[in-house]
Write a protein that holds these residues in place. Sequence first.
Motif, PDB file in Angstrom:
ATOM      1  N   GLY A 182       7.611   2.967   3.828  1.00 50.37           N
ATOM      2  CA  GLY A 182       7.264   1.545   3.733  1.00 50.37           C
ATOM      3  C   GLY A 182       7.248   1.051   2.292  1.00 50.37           C
ATOM      4  O   GLY A 182       7.732  -0.052   1.995  1.00 50.37           O
ATOM      5  N   LEU A 183       6.719   1.869   1.375  1.00 46.37           N
ATOM      6  CA  LEU A 183       6.671   1.473  -0.031  1.00 46.37           C
ATOM      7  C   LEU A 183       8.072   1.433  -0.644  1.00 46.37           C
ATOM      8  O   LEU A 183       8.378   0.540  -1.443  1.00 46.37           O
TER       9      LEU A 183
ATOM     10  N   GLU B 247       4.667  -3.933   9.127  1.00 44.52           N
ATOM     11  CA  GLU B 247       3.703  -3.236   9.993  1.00 44.52           C
ATOM     12  C   GLU B 247       3.054  -2.054   9.279  1.00 44.52           C
ATOM     13  O   GLU B 247       1.850  -1.828   9.407  1.00 44.52           O
ATOM     14  N   ILE B 248       3.844  -1.317   8.516  1.00 41.87           N
ATOM     15  CA  ILE B 248       3.292  -0.173   7.772  1.00 41.87           C
ATOM     16  C   ILE B 248       2.330  -0.663   6.694  1.00 41.87           C
ATOM     17  O   ILE B 248       1.210  -0.153   6.574  1.00 41.87           O
TER      18      ILE B 248
ATOM     19  N   LEU C  53      -2.355  -3.078   2.829  1.00 45.19           N
ATOM     20  CA  LEU C  53      -1.723  -3.332   1.540  1.00 45.19           C
ATOM     21  C   LEU C  53      -1.216  -4.768   1.494  1.00 45.19           C
ATOM     22  O   LEU C  53      -0.439  -5.190   2.340  1.00 45.19           O
ATOM     23  N   ASN C  54      -1.665  -5.496   0.503  1.00 44.50           N
ATOM     24  CA  ASN C  54      -1.278  -6.879   0.319  1.00 44.50           C
ATOM     25  C   ASN C  54       0.168  -6.943  -0.164  1.00 44.50           C
ATOM     26  O   ASN C  54       0.542  -6.304  -1.129  1.00 44.50           O
TER      27      ASN C  54
ATOM     28  N   PRO D  85       1.353  -3.563  -3.415  1.00 46.74           N
ATOM     29  CA  PRO D  85       1.402  -2.437  -2.479  1.00 46.74           C
ATOM     30  C   PRO D  85       1.787  -1.124  -3.163  1.00 46.74           C
ATOM     31  O   PRO D  85       1.331  -0.059  -2.759  1.00 46.74           O
ATOM     32  N   ILE D  86       2.604  -1.203  -4.209  1.00 40.69           N
ATOM     33  CA  ILE D  86       3.028   0.013  -4.899  1.00 40.69           C
ATOM     34  C   ILE D  86       1.816   0.729  -5.489  1.00 40.69           C
ATOM     35  O   ILE D  86       1.615   1.933  -5.271  1.00 40.69           O
ATOM     36  N   PHE D  87       0.975   0.017  -6.214  1.00 36.88           N
ATOM     37  CA  PHE D  87      -0.175   0.659  -6.858  1.00 36.88           C
ATOM     38  C   PHE D  87      -1.274   1.010  -5.851  1.00 36.88           C
ATOM     39  O   PHE D  87      -1.909   2.058  -5.954  1.00 36.88           O
ATOM     40  N   GLN D  88      -1.465   0.148  -4.862  1.00 36.36           N
ATOM     41  CA  GLN D  88      -2.444   0.466  -3.819  1.00 36.36           C
ATOM     42  C   GLN D  88      -1.989   1.678  -3.013  1.00 36.36           C
ATOM     43  O   GLN D  88      -2.786   2.557  -2.692  1.00 36.36           O
ATOM     44  N   GLY D  89      -0.706   1.735  -2.699  1.00 29.82           N
ATOM     45  CA  GLY D  89      -0.164   2.874  -1.956  1.00 29.82           C
ATOM     46  C   GLY D  89      -0.220   4.155  -2.764  1.00 29.82           C
ATOM     47  O   GLY D  89      -0.521   5.229  -2.224  1.00 29.82           O
TER      48      GLY D  89
END
Length: 176
Positions: free
Chosen positions: A98-99, A117-118, A124-125, A136-140
Amino acid sequence: MNILRADHRVVSLDMILKGLTETIDILKYQIDEIDWYDADWFMEECEPIYGLAFIAFQNYINGSIKDFTDSLEEKKKYYKFEHNPNANSRTKIELIIGLANYIKHKEEGLPHTGTKEILEYFNLNYDNVIHLDNSPIFQGLTILNEEWDLFKIKEIVTEWREFLWLHETESVKKNE
Protein backbone atom coordinates in the motif's frame (compact mmCIF):
# COMPACT_ATOMS: atom_id res chain seq x y z
CA MET A 1 14.30 -28.51 -3.35
CA ASN A 2 13.19 -25.88 -5.85
CA ILE A 3 16.14 -23.79 -7.09
CA LEU A 4 13.98 -20.65 -6.98
CA ARG A 5 13.73 -21.00 -3.21
CA ALA A 6 17.29 -19.67 -2.98
CA ASP A 7 16.88 -15.95 -2.42
CA HIS A 8 18.86 -14.41 -5.26
CA ARG A 9 16.78 -11.23 -5.00
CA VAL A 10 18.07 -10.21 -1.58
CA VAL A 11 21.50 -9.11 -2.87
CA SER A 12 20.12 -6.33 -5.06
CA LEU A 13 17.63 -5.36 -2.34
CA ASP A 14 20.54 -4.99 0.10
CA MET A 15 22.45 -2.77 -2.34
CA ILE A 16 19.40 -0.56 -2.90
CA LEU A 17 18.73 -0.22 0.83
CA LYS A 18 22.38 0.52 1.54
CA GLY A 19 22.38 3.36 -0.98
CA LEU A 20 19.10 4.80 0.28
CA THR A 21 20.22 4.54 3.92
CA GLU A 22 23.48 6.33 3.14
CA THR A 23 21.54 9.11 1.43
CA ILE A 24 19.21 9.46 4.42
CA ASP A 25 22.23 9.59 6.74
CA ILE A 26 23.69 12.48 4.71
CA LEU A 27 20.39 14.35 5.04
CA LYS A 28 20.33 13.69 8.81
CA TYR A 29 23.84 15.12 9.03
CA GLN A 30 22.66 18.31 7.30
CA ILE A 31 20.22 19.02 10.15
CA ASP A 32 23.18 19.62 12.46
CA GLU A 33 25.45 21.29 9.90
CA ILE A 34 23.20 23.69 7.97
CA ASP A 35 21.38 26.42 9.91
CA TRP A 36 18.26 26.61 7.75
CA TYR A 37 18.00 22.84 7.19
CA ASP A 38 15.50 21.57 9.73
CA ALA A 39 13.27 18.54 10.32
CA ASP A 40 10.71 19.82 7.80
CA TRP A 41 13.34 20.02 5.04
CA PHE A 42 14.62 16.60 6.05
CA MET A 43 11.16 15.05 5.79
CA GLU A 44 10.49 16.80 2.49
CA GLU A 45 13.64 15.32 0.99
CA CYS A 46 13.34 11.91 2.69
CA GLU A 47 9.76 11.06 1.80
CA PRO A 48 10.56 10.12 -1.81
CA ILE A 49 13.70 8.28 -0.68
CA TYR A 50 11.74 6.14 1.76
CA GLY A 51 9.14 5.79 -0.98
CA LEU A 52 11.80 4.31 -3.24
CA ALA A 53 12.56 1.80 -0.50
CA PHE A 54 8.90 0.76 -0.42
CA ILE A 55 8.92 0.37 -4.20
CA ALA A 56 12.04 -1.81 -3.88
CA PHE A 57 10.30 -3.89 -1.21
CA GLN A 58 7.24 -4.21 -3.46
CA ASN A 59 9.42 -5.38 -6.33
CA TYR A 60 11.09 -7.93 -4.03
CA ILE A 61 7.70 -9.17 -2.76
CA ASN A 62 6.19 -9.50 -6.24
CA GLY A 63 9.37 -11.11 -7.57
CA SER A 64 9.25 -13.58 -4.70
CA ILE A 65 5.66 -14.47 -5.56
CA LYS A 66 6.67 -14.94 -9.18
CA ASP A 67 9.51 -17.25 -8.05
CA PHE A 68 7.08 -19.19 -5.88
CA THR A 69 4.11 -19.53 -8.26
CA ASP A 70 5.45 -18.47 -11.68
CA SER A 71 2.54 -16.02 -11.79
CA LEU A 72 1.28 -12.82 -10.19
CA GLU A 73 -2.39 -13.57 -10.77
CA GLU A 74 -3.03 -14.37 -7.11
CA LYS A 75 -0.54 -11.95 -5.58
CA LYS A 76 -3.10 -10.45 -3.18
CA LYS A 77 -3.61 -13.91 -1.69
CA TYR A 78 0.12 -14.14 -0.96
CA TYR A 79 0.25 -10.62 0.50
CA LYS A 80 -1.98 -12.02 3.25
CA PHE A 81 0.44 -14.81 4.23
CA GLU A 82 1.71 -14.34 7.75
CA HIS A 83 3.11 -16.52 10.52
CA ASN A 84 0.20 -15.77 12.83
CA PRO A 85 -2.67 -14.91 10.51
CA ASN A 86 -5.77 -13.10 11.65
CA ALA A 87 -8.62 -13.28 9.14
CA ASN A 88 -9.85 -9.80 10.06
CA SER A 89 -6.56 -7.95 9.74
CA ARG A 90 -4.16 -6.64 7.15
CA THR A 91 -0.57 -7.85 7.08
CA LYS A 92 2.67 -5.89 7.14
CA ILE A 93 3.25 -7.05 3.57
CA GLU A 94 -0.05 -5.45 2.55
CA LEU A 95 1.04 -2.26 4.33
CA ILE A 96 4.33 -2.24 2.40
CA ILE A 97 2.46 -2.77 -0.89
CA GLY A 98 0.00 0.00 0.00
CA LEU A 99 2.81 2.44 0.83
CA ALA A 100 4.63 1.63 -2.42
CA ASN A 101 1.47 2.24 -4.42
CA TYR A 102 0.74 5.42 -2.47
CA ILE A 103 4.14 6.96 -3.24
CA LYS A 104 3.97 5.93 -6.91
CA HIS A 105 0.56 7.53 -7.44
CA LYS A 106 0.31 10.27 -4.79
CA GLU A 107 0.50 13.10 -7.32
CA GLU A 108 -2.55 11.70 -9.13
CA GLY A 109 -4.88 12.58 -6.26
CA LEU A 110 -6.75 10.08 -4.15
CA PRO A 111 -5.25 6.58 -4.09
CA HIS A 112 -6.75 3.67 -5.99
CA THR A 113 -9.37 1.66 -4.10
CA GLY A 114 -7.06 -1.15 -2.92
CA THR A 115 -4.40 1.28 -1.72
CA LYS A 116 -7.01 3.46 -0.03
CA GLU A 117 -8.44 0.45 1.83
CA ILE A 118 -4.99 -0.53 3.13
CA LEU A 119 -4.13 3.02 4.23
CA GLU A 120 -7.48 3.41 5.94
CA TYR A 121 -7.11 0.06 7.72
CA PHE A 122 -3.84 1.29 9.27
CA ASN A 123 -5.38 4.74 9.98
CA LEU A 124 -2.92 6.47 7.68
CA ASN A 125 -3.91 9.91 6.48
CA TYR A 126 -3.55 10.24 2.71
CA ASP A 127 -5.94 13.07 1.88
CA ASN A 128 -4.66 16.64 2.03
CA VAL A 129 -1.41 15.90 3.89
CA ILE A 130 -0.17 19.31 5.02
CA HIS A 131 2.48 18.31 7.56
CA LEU A 132 4.77 15.55 6.35
CA ASP A 133 4.94 13.90 9.76
CA ASN A 134 1.33 12.94 8.93
CA SER A 135 2.34 11.43 5.60
CA PRO A 136 1.41 7.76 5.16
CA ILE A 137 5.07 7.08 4.36
CA PHE A 138 6.34 8.25 7.75
CA GLN A 139 3.36 6.88 9.68
CA GLY A 140 3.75 3.53 7.92
CA LEU A 141 7.48 3.48 8.61
CA THR A 142 6.72 3.91 12.31
CA ILE A 143 4.28 0.99 12.24
CA LEU A 144 6.86 -1.24 10.54
CA ASN A 145 9.87 -0.07 12.59
CA GLU A 146 9.88 2.82 15.05
CA GLU A 147 13.48 3.71 14.17
CA TRP A 148 12.65 3.76 10.43
CA ASP A 149 15.40 1.19 9.89
CA LEU A 150 15.05 -0.11 6.34
CA PHE A 151 17.11 -3.20 7.14
CA LYS A 152 14.64 -4.17 9.88
CA ILE A 153 11.83 -3.84 7.35
CA LYS A 154 13.91 -5.96 4.98
CA GLU A 155 13.81 -8.69 7.65
CA ILE A 156 10.00 -8.58 7.48
CA VAL A 157 9.98 -9.21 3.73
CA THR A 158 12.74 -11.85 3.72
CA GLU A 159 11.05 -13.75 6.56
CA TRP A 160 7.77 -13.53 4.65
CA ARG A 161 9.47 -14.94 1.53
CA GLU A 162 10.81 -17.91 3.48
CA PHE A 163 7.37 -18.42 5.03
CA LEU A 164 5.91 -18.82 1.52
CA TRP A 165 8.23 -21.74 0.87
CA LEU A 166 7.73 -23.27 4.33
CA HIS A 167 3.98 -23.04 3.87
CA GLU A 168 4.24 -24.94 0.59
CA THR A 169 6.41 -27.64 2.20
CA GLU A 170 3.91 -28.06 5.04
CA SER A 171 0.99 -28.24 2.56
CA VAL A 172 2.74 -30.96 0.55
CA LYS A 173 3.41 -32.97 3.72
CA LYS A 174 -0.26 -32.71 4.79
CA ASN A 175 -1.41 -33.96 1.38
CA GLU A 176 0.91 -37.00 1.39
